[in-house]
Design a protein around this motif. Structure first.
Motif, PDB file in Angstrom:
ATOM      1  N   UNK A  66       0.839  -1.200   0.000  1.00 40.87           N
ATOM      2  CA  UNK A  66       0.000   0.000   0.000  1.00 40.87           C
ATOM      3  C   UNK A  66       0.871   1.247   0.000  1.00 40.87           C
ATOM      4  N   UNK A  67       1.957   1.202   0.781  1.00 42.66           N
ATOM      5  CA  UNK A  67       2.878   2.342   0.844  1.00 42.66           C
ATOM      6  C   UNK A  67       3.502   2.589  -0.529  1.00 42.66           C
ATOM      7  N   UNK A  68       3.882   1.507  -1.198  1.00 42.22           N
ATOM      8  CA  UNK A  68       4.464   1.631  -2.539  1.00 42.22           C
ATOM      9  C   UNK A  68       3.461   2.318  -3.469  1.00 42.22           C
ATOM     10  N   UNK A  69       2.213   1.870  -3.444  1.00 38.76           N
ATOM     11  CA  UNK A  69       1.185   2.466  -4.289  1.00 38.76           C
ATOM     12  C   UNK A  69       0.964   3.923  -3.946  1.00 38.76           C
ATOM     13  N   UNK A  70       0.921   4.244  -2.657  1.00 41.27           N
ATOM     14  CA  UNK A  70       0.674   5.609  -2.203  1.00 41.27           C
ATOM     15  C   UNK A  70       1.821   6.530  -2.616  1.00 41.27           C
ATOM     16  N   UNK A  71       3.048   6.057  -2.438  1.00 42.37           N
ATOM     17  CA  UNK A  71       4.213   6.870  -2.805  1.00 42.37           C
ATOM     18  C   UNK A  71       4.232   7.117  -4.315  1.00 42.37           C
ATOM     19  N   UNK A  72       3.923   6.086  -5.089  1.00 37.18           N
ATOM     20  CA  UNK A  72       3.919   6.244  -6.548  1.00 37.18           C
ATOM     21  C   UNK A  72       2.810   7.197  -6.980  1.00 37.18           C
ATOM     22  N   UNK A  73       1.652   7.087  -6.333  1.00 42.16           N
ATOM     23  CA  UNK A  73       0.509   7.922  -6.718  1.00 42.16           C
ATOM     24  C   UNK A  73       0.748   9.381  -6.352  1.00 42.16           C
ATOM     25  N   UNK A  74       1.275   9.629  -5.151  1.00 41.35           N
ATOM     26  CA  UNK A  74       1.385  11.017  -4.694  1.00 41.35           C
ATOM     27  C   UNK A  74       2.617  11.719  -5.252  1.00 41.35           C
ATOM     28  N   UNK A  75       3.668  10.967  -5.591  1.00 39.49           N
ATOM     29  CA  UNK A  75       4.915  11.637  -6.018  1.00 39.49           C
ATOM     30  C   UNK A  75       4.906  11.986  -7.496  1.00 39.49           C
ATOM     31  N   UNK A  76       3.847  11.597  -8.201  1.00 40.82           N
ATOM     32  CA  UNK A  76       3.724  11.960  -9.613  1.00 40.82           C
ATOM     33  C   UNK A  76       4.800  11.319 -10.485  1.00 40.82           C
ATOM     34  N   UNK A  77       5.416  10.259  -9.990  1.00 35.47           N
ATOM     35  CA  UNK A  77       6.427   9.563 -10.781  1.00 35.47           C
ATOM     36  C   UNK A  77       5.743   8.691 -11.843  1.00 35.47           C
ATOM     37  N   UNK A  78       4.492   8.304 -11.543  1.00 37.20           N
ATOM     38  CA  UNK A  78       3.790   7.362 -12.419  1.00 37.20           C
ATOM     39  C   UNK A  78       3.549   7.930 -13.818  1.00 37.20           C
ATOM     40  N   UNK A  79       3.584   9.292 -13.964  1.00 37.05           N
ATOM     41  CA  UNK A  79       3.274   9.838 -15.287  1.00 37.05           C
ATOM     42  C   UNK A  79       4.301   9.405 -16.333  1.00 37.05           C
ATOM     43  N   UNK A  80       5.498   9.023 -15.884  1.00 35.57           N
ATOM     44  CA  UNK A  80       6.512   8.527 -16.826  1.00 35.57           C
ATOM     45  C   UNK A  80       6.070   7.199 -17.449  1.00 35.57           C
ATOM     46  N   UNK A  81       5.380   6.407 -16.645  1.00 30.49           N
ATOM     47  CA  UNK A  81       4.889   5.137 -17.186  1.00 30.49           C
ATOM     48  C   UNK A  81       3.684   5.373 -18.099  1.00 30.49           C
ATOM     49  N   UNK A  82       2.917   6.423 -17.781  1.00 29.26           N
ATOM     50  CA  UNK A  82       1.788   6.757 -18.664  1.00 29.26           C
ATOM     51  C   UNK A  82       2.344   7.177 -20.031  1.00 29.26           C
ATOM     52  N   UNK A  83       3.436   7.985 -20.002  1.00 36.92           N
ATOM     53  CA  UNK A  83       4.026   8.449 -21.263  1.00 36.92           C
ATOM     54  C   UNK A  83       4.520   7.244 -22.088  1.00 36.92           C
ATOM     55  N   UNK A  84       5.129   6.290 -21.425  1.00 43.78           N
ATOM     56  CA  UNK A  84       5.614   5.096 -22.133  1.00 43.78           C
ATOM     57  C   UNK A  84       4.431   4.346 -22.757  1.00 43.78           C
ATOM     58  N   UNK A  85       3.347   4.214 -21.985  1.00 40.76           N
ATOM     59  CA  UNK A  85       2.164   3.525 -22.516  1.00 40.76           C
ATOM     60  C   UNK A  85       1.623   4.263 -23.735  1.00 40.76           C
ATOM     61  N   UNK A  86       1.664   5.621 -23.669  1.00 40.80           N
ATOM     62  CA  UNK A  86       1.148   6.405 -24.798  1.00 40.80           C
ATOM     63  C   UNK A  86       1.962   6.144 -26.066  1.00 40.80           C
ATOM     64  N   UNK A  87       3.285   6.066 -25.925  1.00 34.80           N
ATOM     65  CA  UNK A  87       4.104   5.840 -27.124  1.00 34.80           C
ATOM     66  C   UNK A  87       3.900   4.423 -27.674  1.00 34.80           C
TER      67      UNK A  87
END
Lengths: 445, 183
Positions: A66-87
């Protein structure tokens, strides 16, 4: 009072209190304590059972994932994976819908929490989907459906709870969840491609753009390697793997990729501390409830009814259990449901001579479906709230997506060899294989 | 939408006394301390084991922080109305029926809290004679949190009952939520 009557009373009280609006943990405890008054057991020992229910080192993995998910969600690091998915898939028909599904697959490999996935997607891709003309109900339905993969693709909180209470290998459950998880992902992508909204068609990303996006997402995508690599190599237990992933995020990922977020870390910890207590409070209540179900010989009662219909046929027993858990998952959260019904699951696993790992992955896949069904579809409730659409509308748009889940559940029941292929080859002991004397080979049942 | 990550949640403000705000803040901080401490304990456990000098008592420290964290969070969630619910049906109700159901719900929680205090205290006293190996920590160190949590839940439930009776249980957030649900 007969044990069956006490059992019924306890269940009815729990559901009645729960649906009146008493928090799940308290509704469970109240039901159990009321039932205790009609048995030889002391209240004191039942209250003690609340503590013993969570006094397990294996359950420690839950707060870490849960901590891993919370840290990823709040730190905005996940948008890099969204960008990869978009490409990778953004150019397909229904591009952003494909991005939602592919990102959820990536994110599922990092976090074990569906709600963290919903939070990330609702804050980011949902807004873009609205701009591109996707209706909000479809957006909420797709995000919620895709988020369910977080509980199948490792790491999975449901697998941790199932493994801890059912004495089944958690590493094995993680690996067995891969096939149904990926099947749901592929099913959602196929649905979005042929029957979902078109969205705005975009140009295919160039190989250079894909490489740049992959480089940007490389650091977050190391996390699944840490978790599964650590577990499979025998370096870490699932709990320790969760801890290492959390430490990697706040000690490496956030300082390198979003330094400004470092000051927010204490708040992340406080919120994650509160978040993990919520399912585990329900676990405490459910473990007392499950203990009482076993004491009142609930598993025998249910087994008699099921075997009267199914005999010892493992396939029919599983389909009956699936039917039962589809209904249970509609009304009760998955984590307490696993614990409450574990004595019954164990009994029927024995009766049908079913591989416990296979039974585990079937039950988890079925309960995952409950995250998007009314009235208690937690992921869909959260997604509809974040996206800003009525729950009823989101449910209607989810209905066609249910086919994907029914297909996946049926596949998981009917093809155990494919579902258990990964654990059989990477963690043979988890499926009941044992080392042949004098060789490195395994003998499997 | 309310800031759910805030130290003191402003949602359902009419059900809260200002005097208990520091308690909510302290519980939230303790939630963070517990998860941080058992993260550190598991990290040290892995490190000491890897270098061949394991500290066996670390596992007991870990489970103590873990269990305390669960029960502290349970108390904090009671004040913040943050628990898991099977339904949010009461939010769509108004007037006398809403008050009646909300009062009954809290009375049920109140009875559970009293039983947790009474039976939890008896368990904690009994556990003074039991020890965890190899650290020889009395089991009471772990189980004492159950009656403590019971007291906190009792306080927060009384707070909500009194304020709900005086100001009503319905807040502006509920009206937004039920409108969303109907749409």
């Amino acid at each position: 009072m007969s044990p069956t009557t006490v059992l019924l009373m306890m269940t009815v009280l729990f559901l009645a209190f729960g649906y009146m609006g008493v928090p799940v943990a308290f509704a469970l405890i109240a039901g159990v304590l009321a039932a205790t008054a009609f048995t030889q057991i002391s209240m004191q020992s039942m209250v003690g059972q609340l503590f013993h229910g969570i006094d397990s080192e294996t359950l420690l993995a839950v707060p870490f994932f849960l901590l891993v998910g919370e840290l990823m969600a709040s730190s905005d690091v996940a948008h890099r994976m969204i960008r990869l998915s978009q490409t990778l898939v953004g150019h397909l028909r229904g591009g952003l819908a494909q991005v939602v599904t592919l990102f959820s697959m990536f994110f599922a490999g990092i976090s074990g929490s569906s709600t963290a996935d919903v939070a990330v997607l609702s804050r980011t891709v949902a807004r873009e989907m609205e701009k591109e003309g996707y209706d909000r109900a479809f957006t909420a339905a797709l995000i919620a459906s895709a988020s369910t993969m977080a509980n199948l693709i490792p790491p999975s909180i449901m697998a941790v709870v199932y493994g801890a209470t059912g004495n089944v290998s958690i590493g094995g459950l993680f690996l067995a969840g891969v096939v149904p998880g990926v099947l749901i992902g592929i099913g959602l992508m196929i649905y979005s491609y042929f029957w979902g909204p078109v969205g705005v068609m975009k140009k295919r990303a160039t190989p250079t753009e894909v490489v740049i996006a992959a480089r940007g997402a490389a650091l977050p995508l190391v996390i699944p390697v840490i978790i599964m690599g650590g577990i499979l190599s025998g370096w870490f237990t699932p709990t320790e793997a969760g801890m290492v992933a959390a430490v990697y995020i706040f000690a490496v990922l956030i300082p390198l990729l979003n330094r400004k977020h470092v000051v927010e870390l204490p708040r992340d910890f406080m919120y994650a501390g509160l978040l993990y207590s919520l399912p585990l409070a329900a676990v405490a209540g459910a473990s007392a409830f499950g203990w009482m179900v076993a004491y009142l010989r609930g598993p025998d009662i249910v087994a008699v009814h099921i075997t009267a219909f199914a005999g010892n046929d493992p396939m029919i027993i599983m389909f009956l259990l699936v039917a039962m858990f589809v209904i249970v998952g509609d009304f009760i959260d998955a984590v307490p449901a696993i614990i409450i019904f574990m004595p019954i699951i164990i009994k029927l696993t024995e009766v049908g001579n079913i591989n416990p790992l296979h039974m585990g992955v079937v039950i988890i896949t079925t309960l995952v479906f409950g995250l998007i069904t009314p009235p208690y579809g937690l992921s869909l409730l959260v997604a509809s709230k974040y996206v800003g659409v009525g729950f009823g509308k989101a449910v209607l748009r989810s209905l066609p997506l249910y086919v994907v889940f029914f297909g996946t559940i049926a596949f998981t029941v009917m093809f155990p060899d494919i579902v258990l292929w990964l654990p059989k080859h990477l963690l043979p002991e988890s499926v009941g294989c044992f080392k042949a004397p004098g060789t490195a080979a395994y003998i499997c049942p | 939408m309310a800031d759910f990550r805030a130290l003191i949640l402003q949602r359902h403000r009419q059900l809260k006394w200002k005097a208990f705000d520091p308690l909510e803040a302290a519980l939230m901080i303790l939630c963070g301390v517990c998860i941080a401490m058992f993260t550190l304990a598991v990290l040290l456990d892995v490190v000491t084991r890897t270098i061949g000098a394991p500290w066996l008592w670390l596992q007991q420290v870990t489970t103590a922080f873990f269990a305390w964290g669960v029960f502290i969070g349970m108390a904090a969630a009671t004040r913040r109305n943050d628990h898991f619910y099977l339904t949010e049906i009461t939010k769509r109700m108004t007037g006398g029926s809403r008050t009646a159901i909300e009062v009954i719900n809290r009375l049920i929680v109140l009875v559970v809290a009293v039983l947790l205090i009474w039976c939890g205290t008896q368990n904690a006293i009994l556990d003074l004679g039991s020890y965890r190996m190899p650290s020889l920590i009395p089991l009471t160190v772990y189980t004492a949190i159950v009656p403590i949590m019971g007291v906190l839940i009792l306080l927060f439930t009384i707070e909500q009952l009194v304020n709900g009776w005086k100001h009503g249980f319905e807040g502006p957030e509920d009206r937004d939520d039920s409108r969303e649900a109907i749409l």
